[in-house]
Design a protein around this motif. Structure first.
Motif, mmCIF file in Angstrom:
data_model
loop_
_atom_site.group_PDB
_atom_site.id
_atom_site.type_symbol
_atom_site.label_atom_id
_atom_site.label_comp_id
_atom_site.label_asym_id
_atom_site.label_seq_id
_atom_site.Cartn_x
_atom_site.Cartn_y
_atom_site.Cartn_z
ATOM 1 N N LEU A 44 0.831 -1.206 0.000
ATOM 2 C CA LEU A 44 0.000 0.000 0.000
ATOM 3 C C LEU A 44 0.867 1.257 0.000
ATOM 4 C CD1 LEU A 44 -2.751 1.361 0.086
ATOM 5 C CD2 LEU A 44 -2.733 1.079 2.560
ATOM 6 N N LYS A 45 1.932 1.255 0.786
ATOM 7 C CA LYS A 45 2.837 2.409 0.791
ATOM 8 C C LYS A 45 3.494 2.595 -0.574
ATOM 9 C CE LYS A 45 3.771 2.722 5.707
ATOM 10 N NZ LYS A 45 4.784 2.766 6.762
ATOM 11 N N ALA A 46 3.769 1.491 -1.270
ATOM 12 C CA ALA A 46 4.324 1.591 -2.621
ATOM 13 C C ALA A 46 3.344 2.289 -3.549
ATOM 14 C CB ALA A 46 4.670 0.203 -3.158
ATOM 15 N N VAL A 47 2.070 1.939 -3.453
ATOM 16 C CA VAL A 47 1.042 2.587 -4.280
ATOM 17 C C VAL A 47 0.939 4.069 -3.934
ATOM 18 C CG1 VAL A 47 -1.447 2.680 -4.747
ATOM 19 C CG2 VAL A 47 -0.282 0.471 -4.651
ATOM 20 N N ILE A 48 0.946 4.371 -2.636
ATOM 21 C CA ILE A 48 0.866 5.767 -2.184
ATOM 22 C C ILE A 48 2.038 6.574 -2.727
ATOM 23 C CG2 ILE A 48 1.070 7.253 -0.137
ATOM 24 C CD1 ILE A 48 -0.609 5.071 1.346
ATOM 25 N N GLU A 49 3.236 6.005 -2.661
ATOM 26 C CA GLU A 49 4.421 6.701 -3.174
ATOM 27 C C GLU A 49 4.357 6.870 -4.695
ATOM 28 O OE1 GLU A 49 6.936 8.248 -1.847
ATOM 29 O OE2 GLU A 49 6.608 7.714 0.232
ATOM 30 N N GLU A 50 4.008 5.801 -5.398
ATOM 31 C CA GLU A 50 4.028 5.835 -6.861
ATOM 32 C C GLU A 50 3.060 6.870 -7.415
ATOM 33 O OE1 GLU A 50 5.345 4.793 -10.663
ATOM 34 O OE2 GLU A 50 6.225 4.385 -8.705
ATOM 35 N N PHE A 51 1.885 6.954 -6.811
ATOM 36 C CA PHE A 51 0.857 7.857 -7.327
ATOM 37 C C PHE A 51 0.734 9.146 -6.523
ATOM 38 C CE2 PHE A 51 -0.255 3.624 -8.839
ATOM 39 C CZ PHE A 51 -0.304 3.879 -10.196
ATOM 40 N N GLU A 52 1.686 9.363 -5.612
ATOM 41 C CA GLU A 52 1.756 10.589 -4.817
ATOM 42 C C GLU A 52 0.406 10.926 -4.179
ATOM 43 O OE1 GLU A 52 3.511 13.631 -7.280
ATOM 44 O OE2 GLU A 52 5.237 12.368 -7.746
ATOM 45 N N LEU A 53 -0.114 9.976 -3.422
ATOM 46 C CA LEU A 53 -1.436 10.120 -2.827
ATOM 47 C C LEU A 53 -1.437 10.833 -1.479
ATOM 48 C CD1 LEU A 53 -2.883 6.623 -3.773
ATOM 49 C CD2 LEU A 53 -3.215 8.810 -4.944
ATOM 50 N N LEU A 54 -0.270 11.134 -0.947
ATOM 51 C CA LEU A 54 -0.186 11.905 0.296
ATOM 52 C C LEU A 54 0.024 13.372 -0.037
ATOM 53 C CD1 LEU A 54 2.044 9.696 2.617
ATOM 54 C CD2 LEU A 54 -0.405 10.075 2.776
ATOM 55 N N PRO A 55 -0.399 14.261 0.849
ATOM 56 C CA PRO A 55 -0.133 15.682 0.626
ATOM 57 C C PRO A 55 1.365 15.931 0.506
ATOM 58 C CG PRO A 55 -1.622 15.379 2.482
ATOM 59 C CD PRO A 55 -1.133 14.018 2.079
ATOM 60 N N GLU A 56 1.745 16.941 -0.235
ATOM 61 C CA GLU A 56 3.156 17.267 -0.434
ATOM 62 C C GLU A 56 3.845 17.489 0.905
ATOM 63 O OE1 GLU A 56 5.826 20.624 -2.687
ATOM 64 O OE2 GLU A 56 3.835 20.155 -3.468
ATOM 65 N N GLY A 57 5.045 16.963 1.024
ATOM 66 C CA GLY A 57 5.807 17.124 2.254
ATOM 67 C C GLY A 57 5.497 16.080 3.310
ATOM 68 N N LYS A 58 4.633 15.118 3.010
ATOM 69 C CA LYS A 58 4.301 14.066 3.968
ATOM 70 C C LYS A 58 4.542 12.700 3.325
ATOM 71 C CE LYS A 58 1.045 16.497 6.791
ATOM 72 N NZ LYS A 58 0.906 16.198 8.171
ATOM 73 N N PRO A 59 5.809 12.356 3.100
ATOM 74 C CA PRO A 59 6.090 11.056 2.497
ATOM 75 C C PRO A 59 5.850 9.925 3.484
ATOM 76 C CG PRO A 59 8.119 12.103 3.137
ATOM 77 C CD PRO A 59 7.010 13.102 3.390
ATOM 78 N N THR A 60 5.686 8.720 2.970
ATOM 79 C CA THR A 60 5.611 7.557 3.849
ATOM 80 C C THR A 60 6.969 7.379 4.506
ATOM 81 O OG1 THR A 60 6.245 6.098 2.041
ATOM 82 C CG2 THR A 60 3.881 6.390 2.414
#
Length: 84
Positions: A44-60
């Motif tokens: 899931l974190k890979a998907v979040i990172e790949e598609f930049e699903l978190l607000p900017e400045g809040k990486p996994t």
């Protein structure tokens, strides 16, 4: 694919490999469950990172335990269990 995505998938694959090695041991069911949860979380974190699903400045978190990186540290194993 982004480097961080690949890193997350690599450590997820490592957890999956651990499952394959221990799944036949009935005494390790809880360890299999732990690694299965870790596979799902890291994928899931890979998907979040790949598609930049978190607000900017809040990486996994930074994936650990990559084959070419640092060894995995299981912080959850050092925490005091909470009462239910």
């Amino acid at each position: 694919m982004k480097n961080r995505t690949t890193d997350w998938l690599t450590v997820a694959e490592d957890d999956l490999s651990a499952i394959i090695l221990i799944i036949k041991d009935a005494g390790l069911t809880h360890i299999v469950a732990f690694h299965a949860q870790q596979v799902i979380e890291k994928a899931l974190k890979a998907v979040i990172e790949e598609f930049e699903l978190l607000p900017e400045g809040k990486p996994t978190n930074t994936p650990t335990g990559t084959r070419s990186g640092p060894t995995c540290s299981h912080n959850s194993l050092t925490k005091t269990p909470q009462k239910l």
